[in-house]
Design an enzyme around this catalytic site. Structure first.
Site, PDB file in Angstrom:
ATOM      1  N   GLY A  71       0.767  -1.130   0.010  1.00 25.21           N
ATOM      2  CA  GLY A  71       0.066  -0.160   0.024  1.00 25.21           C
ATOM      3  C   GLY A  71       0.932   1.293   0.139  1.00 25.21           C
ATOM      4  N   ASN A 149      -9.224   3.430   7.618  1.00 26.55           N
ATOM      5  CA  ASN A 149      -8.824   2.274   8.767  1.00 26.55           C
ATOM      6  C   ASN A 149      -9.051   2.307  10.191  1.00 26.55           C
ATOM      7  OD1 ASN A 149      -6.876   4.396   7.733  1.00 26.55           O
ATOM      8  ND2 ASN A 149      -5.547   3.564   9.282  1.00 26.55           N
ATOM      9  N   GLN A 177      -8.081  -0.853   2.722  1.00 23.72           N
ATOM     10  CA  GLN A 177      -9.017  -1.473   3.653  1.00 23.72           C
ATOM     11  C   GLN A 177     -10.337  -1.956   3.189  1.00 23.72           C
ATOM     12  OE1 GLN A 177      -8.167  -2.303   6.865  1.00 23.72           O
ATOM     13  NE2 GLN A 177      -6.455  -1.274   7.217  1.00 23.72           N
ATOM     14  N   SER A 196      -3.214  -3.583  -0.906  1.00 28.87           N
ATOM     15  CA  SER A 196      -2.086  -4.099  -0.418  1.00 28.87           C
ATOM     16  C   SER A 196      -2.414  -5.297  -0.120  1.00 28.87           C
ATOM     17  CB  SER A 196      -1.810  -3.303   0.901  1.00 28.87           C
ATOM     18  OG  SER A 196      -0.749  -3.990   1.793  1.00 28.87           O
ATOM     19  N   HIS A 198      -1.580  -7.787   1.983  1.00 32.15           N
ATOM     20  CA  HIS A 198      -1.783  -8.290   3.430  1.00 32.15           C
ATOM     21  C   HIS A 198      -3.020  -8.043   4.548  1.00 32.15           C
ATOM     22  CE1 HIS A 198      -0.160  -4.776   6.312  1.00 32.15           C
ATOM     23  NE2 HIS A 198       0.257  -4.315   5.247  1.00 32.15           N
ATOM     24  N   THR A 234      13.012  -7.377  -9.551  1.00 29.68           N
ATOM     25  CA  THR A 234      12.502  -8.451  -9.872  1.00 29.68           C
ATOM     26  C   THR A 234      11.287  -8.675  -9.075  1.00 29.68           C
ATOM     27  OG1 THR A 234      14.598  -9.301 -10.112  1.00 29.68           O
ATOM     28  CG2 THR A 234      12.943 -10.987  -9.814  1.00 29.68           C
ATOM     29  N   CYS A 317       0.985   1.406  11.712  1.00 31.56           N
ATOM     30  CA  CYS A 317       2.061   2.187  11.460  1.00 31.56           C
ATOM     31  C   CYS A 317       2.419   3.042  12.264  1.00 31.56           C
ATOM     32  CB  CYS A 317       1.925   2.856  10.032  1.00 31.56           C
ATOM     33  SG  CYS A 317       1.573   2.058   8.768  1.00 31.56           S
TER      34      CYS A 317
HETATM   35  N1  PLP Z   1      -3.477   2.595   3.835  1.00 30.44           N
HETATM   36  C1  PLP Z   1      -4.481   2.083   4.631  1.00 30.44           C
HETATM   37  C2  PLP Z   1      -5.673   2.644   4.765  1.00 30.44           C
HETATM   38  C3  PLP Z   1      -3.773   1.326   5.489  1.00 30.44           C
HETATM   39  O1  PLP Z   1      -4.454   0.790   6.458  1.00 30.44           O
HETATM   40  C4  PLP Z   1      -2.349   0.850   5.279  1.00 30.44           C
HETATM   41  C5  PLP Z   1      -1.749  -0.256   6.199  1.00 30.44           C
HETATM   42  O2  PLP Z   1      -2.074  -0.181   7.512  1.00 30.44           O
HETATM   43  C6  PLP Z   1      -1.571   1.282   4.252  1.00 30.44           C
HETATM   44  C7  PLP Z   1      -2.236   2.402   3.627  1.00 30.44           C
HETATM   45  C8  PLP Z   1      -0.182   0.929   4.098  1.00 30.44           C
HETATM   46  O3  PLP Z   1      -0.136  -0.378   3.274  1.00 30.44           O
HETATM   47  P1  PLP Z   1       1.059  -1.283   3.475  1.00 30.44           P
HETATM   48  O4  PLP Z   1       1.093  -1.730   4.937  1.00 30.44           O
HETATM   49  O5  PLP Z   1       0.893  -2.388   2.601  1.00 30.44           O
HETATM   50  O6  PLP Z   1       2.175  -0.431   3.305  1.00 30.44           O
END
Ligand code: PLP
Length: 369
Positions: A71, A149, A177, A196, A198, A234, A317
């Site tokens: 993301g 989020n 999200q 993203s 994960h 890669t 984060c």
């Molecule tokens: N955007 C949102 C709304 C998110 O919740 C997150 C991750 O918590 C991201 C972006 C960032 O994604 P990534 O963890 O893949 O860098």
């Protein structure tokens, strides 16, 4: 007691089918997809099949999907590399975006752009009216996420894209999200969209950026010719294969998963004896922030973790720094520093929801006394 994980918005486990789809690409089909020989072609075919699955899941064409490391990278690419086609010097972001959008905005400001911020309603929505009030003919890019989020609030992306286009601006949405619970469709108007892996049961460190055909975007990483010379390096074949599988599964299981998650979320929230869940105009059930007046969110998250309930204050984060969730502040939520985020996934059980709520009730009482 085994810890109860209520932090699926931070990350999800890799789904078993997804892992099985990826395993051969760690082992017997380990080849470099850029190699011209027949073995390399095998890996390349798997990458292209995954691209088609990702494209199909959002109503796009395969050549509009660029694989990235997730993301954050997709957001950086969209925000920093799509503005060279224009002399316009203004960007609109919403006040409820992820840190990566705020970070990119700061860089754009250093480059001479003016960043205008659009505020949400009390119910967490960025309305078309609010966007109309800040967008100008000088706006090059509008950036509003699809699902928040911290609150789970769903944004009216289609209407926001229409307003952006009418003003001559590009529209970018962070859909990180949104994949599990909502059906994404770029025919709703997004020119660029970030995903993203994960967050929907694929591994960490893989994602994609959708870029509508004809959108003038510069390459993000220079080097070899991978990703049609737009993103060198890669390709992470097993992760990309996993993401293709996971996005397909997210779509086919969405109805059942949403119903399950609503059930466990309802059990959890209705079993709480205190706390105010943040209500939104329109939200997914996967994520809910709850304010416990008088107990700082950071302190509660630590105390809950010690009692076996794993949740977070806001975005993973910024976890650890115990910052107040900015989206809640922007919505005007009182005592936003006393909020904590609970997020549920397809594996959350009814028993876990009940037990977690009992633990929250006990821990909050202890901290208040
Ligand atoms: N955007 C949102 C709304 C998110 O919740 C997150 C991750 O918590 C991201 C972006 C960032 O994604 P990534 O963890 O893949 O860098």
């Amino acid at each position: 007691m085994k810890p109860i994980y209520l932090d699926y918005a931070a990350t999800t486990p890799v789904d078993k089918d997804t892992l099985n789809a990826a395993l051969p690409y760690f082992g017997s089909i380990f080849y470099n997809p850029s190699s011209a020989h027949s073995l390399g072609r095998k890996a390349a075919s798997a990458v292209e099949r995954a691209r088609e699955k990702c494209a199909a899941a959002i109503g796009a064409n395969a050549d509009e999907i660029y694989f990235t490391s997730g993301g954050t990278e997709s957001i950086n690419w969209a925000m920093k590399c799509a503005l060279s086609d224009t002399n316009k010097k203004r960007v609109v972001i919403s006040a409820i975006e992820h840190d990566s959008v705020f970070g990119c905005s700061k860089t754009l400001e250093k480059l001479g752009y003016t960043v205008d911020t659009v505020m949400p309603t009390l119910g967490g929505t960025i309305t078309p009216q609010a966007l109309k009030a800040v967008i100008t003919p000088e706006t090059a890019l509008v950036c509003v996420m699809t699902v928040n989020n911290q609150t789970g609030a769903i944004q009216p992306v289609k209407e926001l894209a229409e307003i952006s286009h009418a003003a001559g601006s590009l529209f970018f949405t962070d859909a990180v999200q949104a994949v599990n619970s909502t059906g994404l469709d770029v025919r709703d108007g997004a020119d660029m969209l970030a995903v993203s892996g994960h967050k929907f049961y694929a591994p960490k460190g893989v994602g994609f950026l959708y870029v509508r055909r004809g959108t003038g975007i510069e390459p993000f990483i220079d080097g070899g010719g991978q990703e049609r010379e737009m993103r060198a390096g890669t390709v992470n074949v097993p992760a990309v294969v996993a993401m293709g599988e996971a996005i397909e599964k997210a779509r086919s299981c969405r109805k059942d998963n949403n119903a399950r998650i609503k059930l466990v979320s309802d059990i959890f929230l209705s079993s709480l004896e205190s706390g105010k869940p943040i209500e939104c105009d329109n939200k997914i059930d996967d994520v809910t922030s709850v304010v416990f007046d008088g107990v700082k969110g950071g302190r509660l998250a630590v105390a809950l973790s010690m009692e076996g309930v794993c949740c977070s204050v806001g975005s993973a984060c910024s976890a650890g720094s115990a910052v107040t969730p900015l989206a809640l502040v922007a919505m005007g939520v009182e005592n936003a520093d006393c909020a904590i985020r609970f997020s549920f996934g397809k594996d959350t059980t009814e028993e876990e929801a009940r037990l977690a709520a009992q633990t929250v009730n006990r821990v909050v009482k202890n901290l208040m006394s």
